[in-house]
Structure formats: structure tokens, C-alpha cells
Design a protein around this motif. Structure first.
Motif, PDB file in Angstrom:
ATOM      1  N   ARG A  46       3.891   2.453   2.163  1.00  0.00           N
ATOM      2  CA  ARG A  46       2.646   3.214   2.258  1.00  0.00           C
ATOM      3  C   ARG A  46       2.668   4.491   1.410  1.00  0.00           C
ATOM      4  O   ARG A  46       1.679   4.833   0.766  1.00  0.00           O
ATOM      5  N   ASN A  47       3.801   5.188   1.378  1.00  0.00           N
ATOM      6  CA  ASN A  47       3.872   6.455   0.648  1.00  0.00           C
ATOM      7  C   ASN A  47       3.943   6.266  -0.874  1.00  0.00           C
ATOM      8  O   ASN A  47       3.858   7.236  -1.619  1.00  0.00           O
ATOM      9  N   ARG A  49       1.953   3.752  -2.420  1.00  0.00           N
ATOM     10  CA  ARG A  49       0.717   3.068  -2.832  1.00  0.00           C
ATOM     11  C   ARG A  49      -0.195   4.055  -3.555  1.00  0.00           C
ATOM     12  O   ARG A  49      -0.308   5.208  -3.159  1.00  0.00           O
ATOM     13  N   PRO A  50      -0.856   3.572  -4.604  1.00  0.00           N
ATOM     14  CA  PRO A  50      -1.780   4.475  -5.299  1.00  0.00           C
ATOM     15  C   PRO A  50      -2.972   4.813  -4.413  1.00  0.00           C
ATOM     16  O   PRO A  50      -3.463   3.969  -3.655  1.00  0.00           O
ATOM     17  N   SER A  51      -3.408   6.039  -4.493  1.00  0.00           N
ATOM     18  CA  SER A  51      -4.573   6.486  -3.735  1.00  0.00           C
ATOM     19  C   SER A  51      -5.800   5.736  -4.251  1.00  0.00           C
ATOM     20  O   SER A  51      -5.900   5.489  -5.454  1.00  0.00           O
ATOM     21  N   PRO A  52      -6.713   5.330  -3.454  1.00  0.00           N
ATOM     22  CA  PRO A  52      -6.905   5.553  -2.027  1.00  0.00           C
ATOM     23  C   PRO A  52      -6.368   4.423  -1.153  1.00  0.00           C
ATOM     24  O   PRO A  52      -6.717   4.334   0.029  1.00  0.00           O
ATOM     25  N   ARG A  54      -4.474   2.565   1.442  1.00  0.00           N
ATOM     26  CA  ARG A  54      -3.636   2.843   2.619  1.00  0.00           C
ATOM     27  C   ARG A  54      -3.019   1.551   3.133  1.00  0.00           C
ATOM     28  O   ARG A  54      -2.001   1.554   3.792  1.00  0.00           O
ATOM     29  N   TRP A  69     -15.429   3.777  -3.728  1.00  0.00           N
ATOM     30  CA  TRP A  69     -14.169   4.073  -3.029  1.00  0.00           C
ATOM     31  C   TRP A  69     -13.050   4.378  -4.017  1.00  0.00           C
ATOM     32  O   TRP A  69     -12.256   5.279  -3.822  1.00  0.00           O
TER      33      TRP A  69
END
Length: 87
Positions: A46-47, A49-52, A54, A69
Motif C-alpha cells: 500500500r505504501n 502504490r502510486p497516488s491515488p 489505495r 480521480w
């Protein structure tokens, strides 16, 4: 982050982050209303992963909402109905 969608076929796109393909985007269903899914190609923690993102996969009721989005400014289509000049 700068995302771009590159159409592979009707309803199927590569999602590029900068110049790297990081996810696929597909239109689901054969009849309207369609839904759209963006899915990362790698199952990253999770930490990382590219934003956005989740989750590995996110669903949207329209391509417009998916692009909003992502903050996606470019969608390159593969329109085969146009003819290149000089052909």
C-alpha cells in the motif's frame, strides 16, 4: 502525478504514469451503463502504490469520473475511422 491513457482497443487502455505503464483501464459489460476499472499491474504494498491508488483495483461509473480521480489530462484514442493525410 501525471497520468495518460493510451487506447489499445475500444474500452481498453494502458495507464501511464510519466512514461511507464502502471495499470490497465477497461470498460466492463457489453451494455450501457458501463463501469470502468483501473487495475495496477503490480501488487505493490500500500505504501508503494502510486497516488491515488489505495487498492490494487478501483471501479468507476464512468470514464470521466475515472479520469477526474486520476487527474488525467491526456487520453489518446485509437480512432481507426480517420485516414492519415496523403493516404
Amino acid at each position: 502525478m501525471t497520468y495518460r491513457l493510451i487506447q489499445l482497443a475500444p474500452g481498453a487502455y494502458d495507464l501511464l504514469l510519466r512514461d511507464t505503464v502502471v495499470a490497465s483501464v477497461v470498460r466492463n459489460g457489453s451494455r450501457q451503463p458501463y463501469t470502468w476499472t483501473a487495475e495496477l499491474l503490480e501488487d505493490l504494498p500500500r505504501n508503494r502504490r502510486p497516488s491515488p491508488f489505495r487498492e490494487i483495483e478501483h471501479d468507476f461509473p464512468s470514464q470521466e469520473e475515472l479520469c477526474a480521480w486520476l487527474g488525467c489530462s491526456t487520453v489518446k484514442t485509437n480512432n481507426r475511422h480517420n485516414t492519415a493525410p496523403g493516404l
